[in-house]
Design a protein around this motif. Structure first.
Motif, PDB file in Angstrom:
ATOM      1  N   PHE A  38       0.825  -1.206   0.000  1.00  0.00           N
ATOM      2  CA  PHE A  38       0.000   0.000   0.000  1.00  0.00           C
ATOM      3  C   PHE A  38       0.870   1.272   0.000  1.00  0.00           C
ATOM      4  CE2 PHE A  38      -2.042   3.386   2.514  1.00  0.00           C
ATOM      5  CZ  PHE A  38      -3.149   3.647   1.706  1.00  0.00           C
ATOM      6  N   LEU A  39       1.922   1.278   0.833  1.00  0.00           N
ATOM      7  CA  LEU A  39       2.796   2.456   0.895  1.00  0.00           C
ATOM      8  C   LEU A  39       3.598   2.618  -0.393  1.00  0.00           C
ATOM      9  CD1 LEU A  39       4.091   2.211   4.573  1.00  0.00           C
ATOM     10  CD2 LEU A  39       2.494   3.897   3.645  1.00  0.00           C
ATOM     11  N   LEU A  40       4.058   1.504  -0.966  1.00  0.00           N
ATOM     12  CA  LEU A  40       4.802   1.577  -2.225  1.00  0.00           C
ATOM     13  C   LEU A  40       3.946   2.174  -3.341  1.00  0.00           C
ATOM     14  CD1 LEU A  40       6.712  -1.851  -2.337  1.00  0.00           C
ATOM     15  CD2 LEU A  40       7.703   0.413  -2.030  1.00  0.00           C
ATOM     16  N   VAL A  41       2.714   1.697  -3.438  1.00  0.00           N
ATOM     17  CA  VAL A  41       1.817   2.194  -4.478  1.00  0.00           C
ATOM     18  C   VAL A  41       1.472   3.669  -4.221  1.00  0.00           C
ATOM     19  CG1 VAL A  41      -0.474   1.937  -5.508  1.00  0.00           C
ATOM     20  CG2 VAL A  41       0.891  -0.089  -5.008  1.00  0.00           C
ATOM     21  N   SER A  42       1.302   4.033  -2.946  1.00  0.00           N
ATOM     22  CA  SER A  42       0.994   5.438  -2.611  1.00  0.00           C
ATOM     23  C   SER A  42       2.137   6.362  -3.025  1.00  0.00           C
ATOM     24  CB  SER A  42       0.728   5.574  -1.109  1.00  0.00           C
ATOM     25  OG  SER A  42      -0.383   4.791  -0.721  1.00  0.00           O
ATOM     26  N   LEU A  43       3.388   5.955  -2.699  1.00  0.00           N
ATOM     27  CA  LEU A  43       4.548   6.757  -3.099  1.00  0.00           C
ATOM     28  C   LEU A  43       4.691   6.794  -4.617  1.00  0.00           C
ATOM     29  CD1 LEU A  43       7.142   5.585  -0.417  1.00  0.00           C
ATOM     30  CD2 LEU A  43       6.146   7.870  -0.618  1.00  0.00           C
ATOM     31  N   ALA A  44       4.338   5.693  -5.282  1.00  0.00           N
ATOM     32  CA  ALA A  44       4.397   5.657  -6.748  1.00  0.00           C
ATOM     33  C   ALA A  44       3.399   6.647  -7.348  1.00  0.00           C
ATOM     34  CB  ALA A  44       4.116   4.242  -7.247  1.00  0.00           C
ATOM     35  N   PHE A  45       2.186   6.690  -6.791  1.00  0.00           N
ATOM     36  CA  PHE A  45       1.179   7.648  -7.266  1.00  0.00           C
ATOM     37  C   PHE A  45       1.675   9.079  -7.079  1.00  0.00           C
ATOM     38  CE2 PHE A  45      -1.970   4.287  -7.506  1.00  0.00           C
ATOM     39  CZ  PHE A  45      -2.878   4.767  -8.435  1.00  0.00           C
ATOM     40  N   ALA A  46       2.216   9.372  -5.899  1.00  0.00           N
ATOM     41  CA  ALA A  46       2.694  10.728  -5.611  1.00  0.00           C
ATOM     42  C   ALA A  46       3.811  11.124  -6.572  1.00  0.00           C
ATOM     43  CB  ALA A  46       3.170  10.807  -4.163  1.00  0.00           C
ATOM     44  N   THR A  47       4.756  10.183  -6.786  1.00  0.00           N
ATOM     45  CA  THR A  47       5.882  10.473  -7.691  1.00  0.00           C
ATOM     46  C   THR A  47       5.397  10.667  -9.128  1.00  0.00           C
ATOM     47  OG1 THR A  47       7.313   9.113  -6.284  1.00  0.00           O
ATOM     48  CG2 THR A  47       8.124   9.623  -8.488  1.00  0.00           C
TER      49      THR A  47
END
Length: 411
Positions: A38-47
């Protein structure tokens, strides 16, 4: 809609699926993985939203000129970059160029190292815990058609060697020991190369939970020894043996059971429990002593015949189907024609005694004559498991489920 409702009710709400989801929800590793993804995907969205339209500018001849643009153009590129970065692989095919994007990358690196550490730590912990459970005999077994040996003897290693010699179709990994011996004693057994793969369950073999851990329901054979680890009198040892057989038969009636008794007076309780084979160790010892006192040499003969490594031994073999219903004399002639084989008798009602008795009752009830039916049922009541018939008359008729008792030399 009916198809989706059927799938939901019969698949997603099935007991099997609920058990799996219940186990997964209690697993710390699964929880860590879910949070991590979940955190990886969230950071990917933000980036992705930071980098997708970002241009890097430089001052050339006093003018602001776009010199670079981000190569993270799609959400797929961003998710790929986040997973590659978090696992410290770093292919370098995608990377952020903005300050905010690089800051996300730094967070991702620290988070990735922590996540990898937590996952590898959980995996190592699981493997260590599994190894400790195996060493302490606390592991649940998933074997089928295996051989369970309950109890402990002082010469356990030699007993296991002899058991394996007579049960060559079982692998050591298909043998399960259930007892309350010290782990050092079990390690001593496993130090023997032949028994390195033997299974061990620590606990009291009269406890249903312990027997279920050995997957008793799917066992093929169960041997209950007169347990020398039990403090108390001979009567207490034999009482536990009887309780063990009763418990075993309440869980599975298909397993072949064999039990050792010290005192003969407990034999009838085992017979009531449909124990397939009963070993009266003290009774055998007394008989051998009595025969030896007469100077008959019987003790040497019996010792030689029962020696599992002797050149000639006494054994039993299934009577060939074509001889069922024929005479003993015809079977005797068959074995005389074989090299180094002598027939000395028959063993009747062999195999699983519960099955033999059930079949006999079913056959007895086939007659419409009430008086005949009563006689048949009385005859069934007198059946005994593994009944020996030594040296019968030549015209004795061979019955179903009989074995030939032979003295046979090794080939």
């Amino acid at each position: 809609m009916q198809i989706f409702r059927y799938i939901y009710e019969h698949i997603f709400r099935s007991r099997f699926i609920r058990q799996i989801t219940g186990k997964l929800s209690r697993s710390m590793l699964i929880k860590v993985l879910i949070i991590g993804i979940f955190l990886l995907v969230s950071l990917a969205f933000a980036t992705y939203y930071i980098e997708k339209d970002y241009l890097a500018y430089s001052i050339v001849n006093g003018e602001k000129v776009a010199t670079r643009e981000s190569n993270i153009k799609t959400l797929e590129d961003s998710i790929w970059w986040s997973f590659v970065t978090s696992t410290t692989v770093g292919y370098g095919d995608f990377y952020p160029i903005s300050r905010a994007g690089r800051f996300m990358g730094i967070l991702l690196m620290f988070f990735g190292m922590s996540l990898v550490g937590v996952i590898t730590g959980n995996i190592a912990s699981f493997l260590v815990e599994k190894q400790l459970k195996e060493g302490k005999g606390l592991k649940d077994l998933k074997l089928k058609n295996h051989f369970i040996i309950c109890g402990w003897k002082r010469d356990m290693v030699q007993i296991l060697h002899d058991v394996m010699e007579k049960n060559k179709h079982f692998l050591p990994s298909e043998i399960v020991l259930i007892n309350m011996a010290d782990p050092e004693e079990i390690e001593n057994i496993k130090s023997d190369e032949q028994f390195s793969q033997i299974n061990f369950i620590s606990g009291d073999f009269i406890d249903e939970r312990v027997l279920h851990r050995a997957n008793l329901k799917h066992a093929q054979k169960v041997l209950v020894l007169a347990d020398r680890l039990v403090p108390g009198s001979v009567q207490e040892v034999d009482s536990r043996t009887v309780m063990a057989i009763i418990t075993i038969k309440s869980i599975t009636k298909s397993a072949y059971t064999c039990a050792e008794l010290v005192d003969k007076k407990f034999e009838r309780y085992l017979k009531f429990s449909n124990c397939d084979e009963i070993i009266l160790s003290s009774e055998y010892n007394r008989s051998l002593i009595a025969n030896a006192s007469a100077g008959s040499g019987i003790s040497h003969i019996i010792s030689e015949l029962l020696n599992v490594n002797a050149d000639v031994s006494i054994t039993t073999q299934d009577v060939p189907d074509k001889y069922i219903g024929l005479t003993y004399d015809e079977l005797f002639s068959f074995y005389m024609s074989r090299n180094r084989s002598v027939l000395i008798g028959l063993l009747e009602n062999t195999g699983n005694f519960f099955s033999r008795k059930t079949e006999a009752i079913r056959d007895a009830q086939k007659t419409p004559d009430i008086s005949k039916l009563v006689d048949n049922l009385k005859e069934v009541k007198t059946l005994e498991a593994n009944q020996p018939v030594i040296n019968p008359y030549p015209d004795y008729i061979l019955k179903k489920y009989s074995k030939a008792i032979i003295i046979e030399g090794r080939e």
